[in-house]
Design a protein around this motif. Structure first.
Motif, PDB file in Angstrom:
ATOM      1  N   VAL A  90       0.382   1.513  11.086  1.00 23.34           N
ATOM      2  CA  VAL A  90       1.196   1.280  11.774  1.00 23.34           C
ATOM      3  C   VAL A  90       2.213   2.038  11.305  1.00 23.34           C
ATOM      4  N   ALA A  91       2.962   1.195  10.236  1.00 22.12           N
ATOM      5  CA  ALA A  91       3.251   1.905   8.766  1.00 22.12           C
ATOM      6  C   ALA A  91       3.427   3.132   8.566  1.00 22.12           C
ATOM      7  N   MET A  92       2.503   3.638   8.261  1.00 26.69           N
ATOM      8  CA  MET A  92       1.878   4.973   8.093  1.00 26.69           C
ATOM      9  C   MET A  92       1.976   6.101   9.236  1.00 26.69           C
ATOM     10  N   ALA A  93       1.285   5.604  10.597  1.00 21.44           N
ATOM     11  CA  ALA A  93       1.360   6.828  11.857  1.00 21.44           C
ATOM     12  C   ALA A  93       3.386   6.816  12.570  1.00 21.44           C
ATOM     13  N   ILE A  94       3.851   6.334  11.396  1.00 22.48           N
ATOM     14  CA  ILE A  94       5.368   6.764  12.032  1.00 22.48           C
ATOM     15  C   ILE A  94       5.872   8.034  11.963  1.00 22.48           C
ATOM     16  N   ILE A  96       4.592  11.796  10.847  1.00 20.20           N
ATOM     17  CA  ILE A  96       3.319  13.429  11.266  1.00 20.20           C
ATOM     18  C   ILE A  96       2.589  13.055   9.834  1.00 20.20           C
ATOM     19  N   ILE A  97       2.662  12.965   8.405  1.00 19.90           N
ATOM     20  CA  ILE A  97       2.100  13.570   7.341  1.00 19.90           C
ATOM     21  C   ILE A  97       1.612  11.906   7.065  1.00 19.90           C
ATOM     22  N   GLY A  98       1.935  10.611   7.682  1.00 19.35           N
ATOM     23  CA  GLY A  98       0.963   9.393   7.607  1.00 19.35           C
ATOM     24  C   GLY A  98       0.449   9.493   8.554  1.00 19.35           C
ATOM     25  N   ILE A  99       0.014  10.140   9.516  1.00 24.48           N
ATOM     26  CA  ILE A  99      -1.293   9.698  10.608  1.00 24.48           C
ATOM     27  C   ILE A  99      -2.363   9.826  10.071  1.00 24.48           C
TER      28      ILE A  99
END
Length: 135
Positions: A90-94, A96-99
């Motif tokens: 959830v924290a990474m999906a914030i 675009i690069i983290g998706i």
């Protein structure tokens, strides 16, 4: 591209997730009877450090022992490690690069819940089991 994703992964969450697996592995190895869980935890911890380019496959030889061990693992460690993966995703999906990192995190949830009877292999390779295992 895999190397870049692995480096970003390591910096933004992989290290902390791997530390969680390593702590679980140490605790399991201290309690002598749970050493197989500790070994599985260390194996997944290494996978959590550098996941891109690896995949999880089921061992054809796993049976009732793996099932019973996975139920015990689920109660002792699996739930907490899976929660760590979901929170991290959830924290990474914030961003675009983290998706892609969030997706990788969510792909690690099943192995964090049920690690016994699984192998971690390079993408594109197949594990070499004796021919009699598939018969």
């Amino acid at each position: 591209m895999r190397i870049l994703l692995n480096i970003i992964w390591l910096i933004f969450g992989g290290l902390w997730l791997a530390l969680g697996y390593f702590v679980a592995g140490v605790i399991c190895c201290i309690l002598i009877i749970t050493i197989p869980f500790g070994i599985a935890s260390f194996r997944i911890g290494v996978y959590a450090l550098w996941p891109f380019g690896k995949t999880v496959v089921s061992k054809p030889t796993s049976g009732l022992g793996s099932l019973i061990g996975n139920v015990i693992w689920l109660v002792l460690c699996g739930i907490w490690l899976a929660i760590g993966h979901v929170v991290s995703a959830v924290a990474m999906a914030i961003t675009i690069i983290g998706i892609p990192l969030a997706i990788a995190n969510l792909k690690m949830v099943p192995i964090s819940l049920m690690p016994l009877g699984k192998d971690i292999v390079d993408v594109g390779s197949t594990p070499s089991y004796p021919a009699s295992y598939g018969s």
